[in-house]
Design an enzyme around this catalytic site. Structure first.
Site, PDB file in Angstrom:
ATOM      1  CB  CYS A   1      10.646   1.790  -6.204  1.00 46.88           C
ATOM      2  SG  CYS A   1       9.320   1.076  -5.256  1.00 46.88           S
TER       3      CYS A   1
ATOM      4  CG  ASN B   1       4.711   0.413  -7.453  1.00 41.72           C
ATOM      5  OD1 ASN B   1       5.675  -0.075  -8.026  1.00 41.72           O
ATOM      6  ND2 ASN B   1       4.817   1.211  -6.402  1.00 41.72           N
TER       7      ASN B   1
ATOM      8  CG  HIS C   1       8.890   3.716  -9.452  1.00 44.68           C
ATOM      9  ND1 HIS C   1       8.516   2.456  -9.866  1.00 44.68           N
ATOM     10  CD2 HIS C   1       8.496   3.821  -8.151  1.00 44.68           C
ATOM     11  CE1 HIS C   1       7.929   1.832  -8.847  1.00 44.68           C
ATOM     12  NE2 HIS C   1       7.902   2.647  -7.811  1.00 44.68           N
TER      13      HIS C   1
HETATM   14  O1  UT7 Z   1       6.723   2.525  -5.169  1.00 44.26           O
HETATM   15  C1  UT7 Z   1       7.361   2.899  -3.978  1.00 44.26           C
HETATM   16  C2  UT7 Z   1       6.927   4.199  -3.514  1.00 44.26           C
HETATM   17  N1  UT7 Z   1       5.560   4.149  -3.101  1.00 44.26           N
HETATM   18  C3  UT7 Z   1       4.844   5.247  -3.135  1.00 44.26           C
HETATM   19  O2  UT7 Z   1       5.349   6.258  -3.571  1.00 44.26           O
HETATM   20  C4  UT7 Z   1       3.448   5.198  -2.584  1.00 44.26           C
HETATM   21  C5  UT7 Z   1       3.133   6.506  -1.917  1.00 44.26           C
HETATM   22  N2  UT7 Z   1       1.846   6.531  -1.223  1.00 44.26           N
HETATM   23  C6  UT7 Z   1       0.673   6.442  -1.870  1.00 44.26           C
HETATM   24  O3  UT7 Z   1       0.630   6.264  -3.056  1.00 44.26           O
HETATM   25  C7  UT7 Z   1      -0.594   6.667  -1.069  1.00 44.26           C
HETATM   26  O4  UT7 Z   1      -0.243   7.061   0.244  1.00 44.26           O
HETATM   27  C8  UT7 Z   1      -1.523   5.410  -1.024  1.00 44.26           C
HETATM   28  C9  UT7 Z   1      -2.159   5.199  -2.365  1.00 44.26           C
HETATM   29  C10 UT7 Z   1      -0.730   4.198  -0.592  1.00 44.26           C
HETATM   30  C11 UT7 Z   1      -2.627   5.611  -0.003  1.00 44.26           C
HETATM   31  O5  UT7 Z   1      -3.351   6.786  -0.310  1.00 44.26           O
HETATM   32  P1  UT7 Z   1      -3.668   7.862   0.830  1.00 44.26           P
HETATM   33  O6  UT7 Z   1      -4.434   8.910   0.173  1.00 44.26           O
HETATM   34  O7  UT7 Z   1      -2.356   8.262   1.440  1.00 44.26           O
HETATM   35  O8  UT7 Z   1      -4.580   7.053   1.833  1.00 44.26           O
HETATM   36  P2  UT7 Z   1      -4.372   6.737   3.393  1.00 44.26           P
HETATM   37  O9  UT7 Z   1      -3.338   5.689   3.562  1.00 44.26           O
HETATM   38  O10 UT7 Z   1      -4.200   8.020   4.132  1.00 44.26           O
HETATM   39  O11 UT7 Z   1      -5.770   6.128   3.769  1.00 44.26           O
HETATM   40  C12 UT7 Z   1      -6.967   6.913   3.704  1.00 44.26           C
HETATM   41  C13 UT7 Z   1      -8.154   6.050   4.073  1.00 44.26           C
HETATM   42  C14 UT7 Z   1      -7.951   5.257   5.371  1.00 44.26           C
HETATM   43  O12 UT7 Z   1      -9.211   5.211   6.019  1.00 44.26           O
HETATM   44  P3  UT7 Z   1      -9.561   6.219   7.227  1.00 44.26           P
HETATM   45  O13 UT7 Z   1      -8.520   5.953   8.273  1.00 44.26           O
HETATM   46  O14 UT7 Z   1      -9.478   7.580   6.656  1.00 44.26           O
HETATM   47  O15 UT7 Z   1     -10.949   5.798   7.617  1.00 44.26           O
HETATM   48  C15 UT7 Z   1      -7.589   3.880   4.891  1.00 44.26           C
HETATM   49  O16 UT7 Z   1      -7.925   2.881   5.819  1.00 44.26           O
HETATM   50  O17 UT7 Z   1      -8.365   5.044   3.060  1.00 44.26           O
HETATM   51  C16 UT7 Z   1      -8.411   3.744   3.656  1.00 44.26           C
HETATM   52  N3  UT7 Z   1      -7.872   2.780   2.692  1.00 44.26           N
HETATM   53  C17 UT7 Z   1      -8.603   2.185   1.749  1.00 44.26           C
HETATM   54  N4  UT7 Z   1      -9.907   2.255   1.429  1.00 44.26           N
HETATM   55  C18 UT7 Z   1     -10.342   1.519   0.389  1.00 44.26           C
HETATM   56  C19 UT7 Z   1      -6.578   2.370   2.571  1.00 44.26           C
HETATM   57  N5  UT7 Z   1      -6.467   1.504   1.554  1.00 44.26           N
HETATM   58  C20 UT7 Z   1      -7.726   1.369   1.026  1.00 44.26           C
HETATM   59  C21 UT7 Z   1      -8.238   0.626  -0.054  1.00 44.26           C
HETATM   60  N6  UT7 Z   1      -9.556   0.730  -0.330  1.00 44.26           N
HETATM   61  N7  UT7 Z   1      -7.460  -0.168  -0.818  1.00 44.26           N
END
Ligand code: UT7
Length: 335
Positions: A114, A292, A262
């Site tokens: 990134c 992204n 980014h």
């Molecule tokens: O570009 C390089 C740098 N990258 C970044 O800066 C990315 C940084 N991180 C993020 O943007 C966020 O952490 C994400 C968008 C990747 C994820 O969001 P989050 O709010 O941190 O979600 P999470 O990973 O904590 O997941 C929450 C819930 C989980 O379910 P449970 O365990 O609470 O039942 C996941 O399984 O959301 C679930 N989940 C989804 N649900 C529907 C994860 N991905 C999905 C999805 N659709 N695509």
């Protein structure tokens, strides 16, 4: 003493639009979750057999060279940033030299995910400042879609990334109060595996293991991301490295005319905007349309901001990135 300035910009994205609803047909996800957590509405995916990381980069580069008002033979050096090269080796830099029909100029591949474009700009800037080169082509291009786990197992990663390319020509600038004022680069390899793709890699295991085991549960060929951990580090490092760049140039956040972060997550951009008290027209976001695109995200956003007249001569433009490595960096520009 010279500075470098961005004399030409271009971007290219494949035509094929993939909406959140399209993704919900192949994995357990939904438009509401994706928009709420990331801001993404749609992204572009290359249709198999059409573009590659290199061809997208070449298309963006052609535009940037044309807008720089130079001949392609005036390019002295190529810097290509990507995490999704056509081949494991050689990198796409030499393929650009070939496909653009350039003289035998040097071609350097940057592996900083990134932050790749910011690292690339920094390298190009130093070559120009030292007087070694006059025009350097910097490309960021990614073809994520062919390497993502498009099942529910991979949904935490696969809904985020999109394909595309952006390019900039950096040109010698004799007025050192203009152009790229400073660049700031960092890394923290302690967290390398938190956002990584560990295969193919020379360090992991023997090739025979990979072929003979052929394990359908093997996820080592897919990107892995500890999303929340990356998010928490991103907001801190973005803020730090923007302040570092501003401080170096005796500028304050209020002096920023355009911040191009980014495009990792709209929530990260909004956090930074709020933290620095910036207005909507001081921060550019297009993650809604493209997802992204890693090394391509800043040059695509910068080109779109410039094309829409949001960047004017004399403006203070700040580029900032954070991602896998971890690596992060910023660029402060007087346009
Ligand atoms: O570009 C390089 C740098 N990258 C970044 O800066 C990315 C940084 N991180 C993020 O943007 C966020 O952490 C994400 C968008 C990747 C994820 O969001 P989050 O709010 O941190 O979600 P999470 O990973 O904590 O997941 C929450 C819930 C989980 O379910 P449970 O365990 O609470 O039942 C996941 O399984 O959301 C679930 N989940 C989804 N649900 C529907 C994860 N991905 C999905 C999805 N659709 N695509």
């Amino acid at each position: 003493m010279y500075n470098s300035r961005i004399s030409g910009l271009g971007f290219y994205v494949p035509e094929n639009v993939v909406t959140n609803d399209d993704l919900s047909k192949v994995m357990d996800t939904n438009d509401e979750w994706i928009q709420e957590r990331t801001g993404i509405k749609e992204r572009r995916h290359v249709v198999q057999g059409t573009d590659t990381t290199t061809t997208m980069g070449v298309k963006a580069a052609e535009k940037a060279i044309e807008r720089a008002g130079i001949d392609k033979d005036d390019i002295d050096f190529i810097v290509f940033a990507t995490l999704s090269p056509d081949y494991y080796f050689p990198g796409p830099g030499v393929l650009v030299q070939r496909d653009l029909g350039l003289k035998t100029v040097g071609a350097l591949d940057v592996r900083n995910q990134c932050s790749g474009f910011v690292y690339g700009i920094s390298v190009a800037d130093q070559y120009i400042k030292s007087g070694m080169y006059k025009n350097v082509l910097v490309i960021g291009s990614e073809l994520h879609s062919h390497g993502l786990d498009m099942t529910t197992r991979g949904r935490g990663v696969s809904v985020i990334f999109g394909d595309g390319a952006g390019a900039a020509v950096l040109t010698r600038e004799e007025d050192t109060s203009k152009g790229i004022l400073s660049t700031h680069l960092h890394s923290e390899g302690q967290h390398a595996e938190e956002l990584s793709l560990v295969a193919p890699g020379m360090g992991k295991r023997w090739v025979t293991d990979i072929i003979e085991d052929a394990d359908p549960e093997d996820t080592s060929y897919y990107p892995h991301m500890n999303g929340q951990f990356v998010f928490k580090n991103a907001v801190v490092r973005f803020s730090e490295v923007i302040m570092e760049g501003l401080g170096k140039n005796n500028l304050a956040p209020t002096d920023i005319d355009m911040l191009i972060p980014h495009q990792a997550n709209l929530r990260i951009s909004q956090f930074i905007q709020k933290k620095f008290g910036l207005k909507d027209d001081q921060v550019f976001n297009n993650i809604m349309k493209y997802g992204n695109t890693t090394a391509a995200s800043i040059p695509i956003a910068l080109t779109e901001a410039w094309e829409s007249g949001k960047i004017k001569e004399g403006d203070v433009v700040v580029l900032a990135a954070f991602g896998s490595g971890f690596t992060w960096g910023s660029v402060v520009i007087r346009w």
